[in-house]
Design a protein around this motif. Sequence first.
Motif, PDB file in Angstrom:
ATOM      1  N   ILE A   7       0.802  -1.219   0.000  1.00  0.00           N
ATOM      2  CA  ILE A   7       0.000   0.000   0.000  1.00  0.00           C
ATOM      3  C   ILE A   7       0.837   1.273   0.000  1.00  0.00           C
ATOM      4  CG2 ILE A   7      -2.067  -1.107   0.942  1.00  0.00           C
ATOM      5  CD1 ILE A   7      -1.725   0.656   3.464  1.00  0.00           C
ATOM      6  N   ASP A   8       2.182   1.159   0.068  1.00  0.00           N
ATOM      7  CA  ASP A   8       3.048   2.329  -0.114  1.00  0.00           C
ATOM      8  C   ASP A   8       3.046   2.720  -1.586  1.00  0.00           C
ATOM      9  OD1 ASP A   8       3.802   2.395   2.536  1.00  0.00           O
ATOM     10  OD2 ASP A   8       5.823   1.608   2.202  1.00  0.00           O
ATOM     11  N   GLN A   9       3.145   4.009  -1.836  1.00  0.00           N
ATOM     12  CA  GLN A   9       3.282   4.516  -3.197  1.00  0.00           C
ATOM     13  C   GLN A   9       4.620   4.028  -3.757  1.00  0.00           C
ATOM     14  OE1 GLN A   9       0.730   6.394  -4.451  1.00  0.00           O
ATOM     15  NE2 GLN A   9       1.691   6.415  -6.440  1.00  0.00           N
ATOM     16  N   MET A  10       4.604   3.550  -4.968  1.00  0.00           N
ATOM     17  CA  MET A  10       5.849   3.124  -5.603  1.00  0.00           C
ATOM     18  C   MET A  10       6.739   4.344  -5.814  1.00  0.00           C
ATOM     19  SD  MET A  10       6.027  -0.142  -6.100  1.00  0.00           S
ATOM     20  CE  MET A  10       7.322  -0.306  -7.323  1.00  0.00           C
ATOM     21  N   ARG A  32      -5.789  -3.845 -14.343  1.00  0.00           N
ATOM     22  CA  ARG A  32      -6.042  -4.387 -13.014  1.00  0.00           C
ATOM     23  C   ARG A  32      -4.787  -4.223 -12.150  1.00  0.00           C
ATOM     24  NH1 ARG A  32      -8.263 -10.337 -12.668  1.00  0.00           N
ATOM     25  NH2 ARG A  32     -10.016  -9.305 -13.638  1.00  0.00           N
ATOM     26  N   PHE A  33      -3.659  -4.628 -12.693  1.00  0.00           N
ATOM     27  CA  PHE A  33      -2.361  -4.519 -12.022  1.00  0.00           C
ATOM     28  C   PHE A  33      -1.295  -4.268 -13.069  1.00  0.00           C
ATOM     29  CE2 PHE A  33      -4.458  -7.490  -8.978  1.00  0.00           C
ATOM     30  CZ  PHE A  33      -4.264  -6.780  -7.802  1.00  0.00           C
ATOM     31  N   SER A  34      -0.150  -3.803 -12.607  1.00  0.00           N
ATOM     32  CA  SER A  34       1.085  -3.877 -13.377  1.00  0.00           C
ATOM     33  C   SER A  34       1.943  -4.908 -12.663  1.00  0.00           C
ATOM     34  CB  SER A  34       1.828  -2.542 -13.388  1.00  0.00           C
ATOM     35  OG  SER A  34       1.111  -1.578 -14.111  1.00  0.00           O
ATOM     36  N   MET A  35       2.656  -5.704 -13.417  1.00  0.00           N
ATOM     37  CA  MET A  35       3.574  -6.672 -12.827  1.00  0.00           C
ATOM     38  C   MET A  35       4.959  -6.403 -13.389  1.00  0.00           C
ATOM     39  SD  MET A  35       3.373 -10.821 -12.553  1.00  0.00           S
ATOM     40  CE  MET A  35       3.932 -11.219 -14.208  1.00  0.00           C
ATOM     41  N   LEU A  36       5.852  -5.998 -12.510  1.00  0.00           N
ATOM     42  CA  LEU A  36       7.230  -5.737 -12.895  1.00  0.00           C
ATOM     43  C   LEU A  36       8.058  -6.942 -12.479  1.00  0.00           C
ATOM     44  CD1 LEU A  36       7.583  -2.015 -11.742  1.00  0.00           C
ATOM     45  CD2 LEU A  36       6.724  -2.919 -13.912  1.00  0.00           C
ATOM     46  N   PRO A 131      -3.469  -0.198  -9.705  1.00  0.00           N
ATOM     47  CA  PRO A 131      -3.616   0.894 -10.669  1.00  0.00           C
ATOM     48  C   PRO A 131      -3.290   2.277 -10.100  1.00  0.00           C
ATOM     49  CG  PRO A 131      -5.472  -0.590 -10.837  1.00  0.00           C
ATOM     50  CD  PRO A 131      -4.670  -1.027  -9.632  1.00  0.00           C
ATOM     51  N   ASP A 132      -3.407   2.459  -8.774  1.00  0.00           N
ATOM     52  CA  ASP A 132      -3.066   3.750  -8.174  1.00  0.00           C
ATOM     53  C   ASP A 132      -1.571   3.881  -7.887  1.00  0.00           C
ATOM     54  OD1 ASP A 132      -2.775   2.061  -6.001  1.00  0.00           O
ATOM     55  OD2 ASP A 132      -4.164   3.155  -4.703  1.00  0.00           O
ATOM     56  N   ASN A 133      -0.758   2.972  -8.452  1.00  0.00           N
ATOM     57  CA  ASN A 133       0.695   2.980  -8.339  1.00  0.00           C
ATOM     58  C   ASN A 133       1.180   2.708  -6.909  1.00  0.00           C
ATOM     59  OD1 ASN A 133       3.171   3.021  -9.720  1.00  0.00           O
ATOM     60  ND2 ASN A 133       3.549   5.128  -9.091  1.00  0.00           N
ATOM     61  N   THR A 134       0.415   1.908  -6.168  1.00  0.00           N
ATOM     62  CA  THR A 134       0.865   1.441  -4.856  1.00  0.00           C
ATOM     63  C   THR A 134       1.237  -0.033  -4.967  1.00  0.00           C
ATOM     64  OG1 THR A 134      -1.402   0.930  -4.169  1.00  0.00           O
ATOM     65  CG2 THR A 134      -0.514   3.106  -3.540  1.00  0.00           C
ATOM     66  N   LEU A 135       2.188  -0.441  -4.155  1.00  0.00           N
ATOM     67  CA  LEU A 135       2.599  -1.838  -4.140  1.00  0.00           C
ATOM     68  C   LEU A 135       1.489  -2.689  -3.547  1.00  0.00           C
ATOM     69  CD1 LEU A 135       4.850  -3.949  -4.567  1.00  0.00           C
ATOM     70  CD2 LEU A 135       5.570  -3.484  -2.209  1.00  0.00           C
ATOM     71  N   PHE A 136       1.097  -3.744  -4.245  1.00  0.00           N
ATOM     72  CA  PHE A 136       0.113  -4.678  -3.699  1.00  0.00           C
ATOM     73  C   PHE A 136       0.833  -5.829  -3.008  1.00  0.00           C
ATOM     74  CE2 PHE A 136      -3.015  -7.975  -3.390  1.00  0.00           C
ATOM     75  CZ  PHE A 136      -4.162  -7.280  -3.053  1.00  0.00           C
ATOM     76  N   THR A 137       1.775  -6.462  -3.707  1.00  0.00           N
ATOM     77  CA  THR A 137       2.584  -7.523  -3.103  1.00  0.00           C
ATOM     78  C   THR A 137       3.882  -7.663  -3.888  1.00  0.00           C
ATOM     79  OG1 THR A 137       2.514  -9.759  -2.154  1.00  0.00           O
ATOM     80  CG2 THR A 137       1.657  -9.502  -4.397  1.00  0.00           C
ATOM     81  N   ALA A 138       4.854  -8.365  -3.283  1.00  0.00           N
ATOM     82  CA  ALA A 138       6.158  -8.531  -3.928  1.00  0.00           C
ATOM     83  C   ALA A 138       6.763  -9.875  -3.560  1.00  0.00           C
ATOM     84  CB  ALA A 138       7.098  -7.403  -3.510  1.00  0.00           C
ATOM     85  N   TRP A 139       7.548 -10.380  -4.484  1.00  0.00           N
ATOM     86  CA  TRP A 139       8.364 -11.569  -4.265  1.00  0.00           C
ATOM     87  C   TRP A 139       9.792 -11.150  -4.579  1.00  0.00           C
ATOM     88  CZ3 TRP A 139       3.773 -11.357  -6.941  1.00  0.00           C
ATOM     89  CH2 TRP A 139       2.722 -12.122  -6.459  1.00  0.00           C
ATOM     90  N   ILE A 140      10.671 -11.174  -3.584  1.00  0.00           N
ATOM     91  CA  ILE A 140      12.038 -10.673  -3.743  1.00  0.00           C
ATOM     92  C   ILE A 140      13.014 -11.785  -3.362  1.00  0.00           C
ATOM     93  CG2 ILE A 140      13.718  -8.962  -2.936  1.00  0.00           C
ATOM     94  CD1 ILE A 140      11.330  -7.078  -2.460  1.00  0.00           C
ATOM     95  N   LYS A 164     -12.020 -10.184  -3.233  1.00  0.00           N
ATOM     96  CA  LYS A 164     -11.810  -8.757  -2.917  1.00  0.00           C
ATOM     97  C   LYS A 164     -10.831  -8.580  -1.759  1.00  0.00           C
ATOM     98  CE  LYS A 164     -14.881  -7.669  -6.008  1.00  0.00           C
ATOM     99  NZ  LYS A 164     -14.414  -7.980  -7.312  1.00  0.00           N
ATOM    100  N   ARG A 165      -9.727  -9.284  -1.829  1.00  0.00           N
ATOM    101  CA  ARG A 165      -8.726  -9.243  -0.773  1.00  0.00           C
ATOM    102  C   ARG A 165      -7.895  -7.957  -0.849  1.00  0.00           C
ATOM    103  NH1 ARG A 165     -10.872 -12.694   2.621  1.00  0.00           N
ATOM    104  NH2 ARG A 165     -10.509 -14.862   2.092  1.00  0.00           N
ATOM    105  N   PRO A 166      -7.578  -7.399   0.309  1.00  0.00           N
ATOM    106  CA  PRO A 166      -6.718  -6.218   0.347  1.00  0.00           C
ATOM    107  C   PRO A 166      -5.241  -6.625   0.309  1.00  0.00           C
ATOM    108  CG  PRO A 166      -7.365  -6.781   2.572  1.00  0.00           C
ATOM    109  CD  PRO A 166      -8.085  -7.753   1.648  1.00  0.00           C
ATOM    110  N   ALA A 167      -4.374  -5.659   0.122  1.00  0.00           N
ATOM    111  CA  ALA A 167      -2.942  -5.912   0.230  1.00  0.00           C
ATOM    112  C   ALA A 167      -2.628  -6.343   1.667  1.00  0.00           C
ATOM    113  CB  ALA A 167      -2.151  -4.651  -0.124  1.00  0.00           C
ATOM    114  N   ARG A 168      -1.626  -7.202   1.817  1.00  0.00           N
ATOM    115  CA  ARG A 168      -1.240  -7.701   3.147  1.00  0.00           C
ATOM    116  C   ARG A 168       0.229  -7.368   3.379  1.00  0.00           C
ATOM    117  NH1 ARG A 168      -5.107 -11.133   5.422  1.00  0.00           N
ATOM    118  NH2 ARG A 168      -3.946 -10.413   7.242  1.00  0.00           N
ATOM    119  N   GLY A 169       0.681  -7.508   4.631  1.00  0.00           N
ATOM    120  CA  GLY A 169       2.089  -7.305   4.941  1.00  0.00           C
ATOM    121  C   GLY A 169       2.478  -5.867   5.202  1.00  0.00           C
ATOM    122  N   ASN A 170       1.493  -5.032   5.515  1.00  0.00           N
ATOM    123  CA  ASN A 170       1.788  -3.603   5.696  1.00  0.00           C
ATOM    124  C   ASN A 170       1.623  -3.123   7.122  1.00  0.00           C
ATOM    125  OD1 ASN A 170      -0.932  -3.970   5.638  1.00  0.00           O
ATOM    126  ND2 ASN A 170      -1.389  -2.277   4.284  1.00  0.00           N
ATOM    127  N   ALA A 171       1.478  -4.062   8.074  1.00  0.00           N
ATOM    128  CA  ALA A 171       1.292  -3.666   9.481  1.00  0.00           C
ATOM    129  C   ALA A 171       2.589  -3.193  10.105  1.00  0.00           C
ATOM    130  CB  ALA A 171       0.741  -4.857  10.278  1.00  0.00           C
TER     131      ALA A 171
END
Length: 171
Positions: A7-10, A32-36, A131-140, A164-171
């Motif tokens: 949910i942070d802005q990229m 729906r999403f961008s996948m980089l 679409p609002d340019n926030t990170l939804f999830t990542a695999w690093i 309709k799941r929200p982004a996780r891992g932002n606590a």
Amino acid sequence: MIRIKPIDQMPNFPFKTLSGVPWPNADTPNKRFSMLVFYRGIQCSYCEKYIKTLQQWLPEFQQRNVEVIAISADSLDRAEQSQREWQVKDLELGYELDIESARLLGLYVSTAIREAEMEYFCEPGIFLISPDNTLFTAWIQAYPHARPHFEEIIGCIDFIEQYKRPARGNA
């Protein structure tokens, strides 16, 4: 290392694409999403296999309105060589990702141990961006082996949409 979290802005990070299309691309309708998909570069045989697999799965992502770009720190010449030799003409390739941007994104960075490698390059990572340019999830990752399977990422996207799941891992 501080990473952006869901949910942070990229952050703004420069790279170029072989087609000249900028990212983020506001002209992608109903995205729906961008996948980089960050890869090590042309020197990596594991990346070649992975990017070729991504090319095969590209229609599934397109069917779900997911914009896909594979990005490396490679130069223009090396990116064009990858596209040509790996036969990934339908996949958008990004190049000249600078190493400080890779670090800002939380990607691991390696130094060359072989002549074919660039002096510095990023290790693999995948960012799914809303679409609002926030990170939804990542695999690093810190190594080129054992990457996420694209079939599972598609399943993740379908699950997110269906329930309709929200982004996780932002606590």
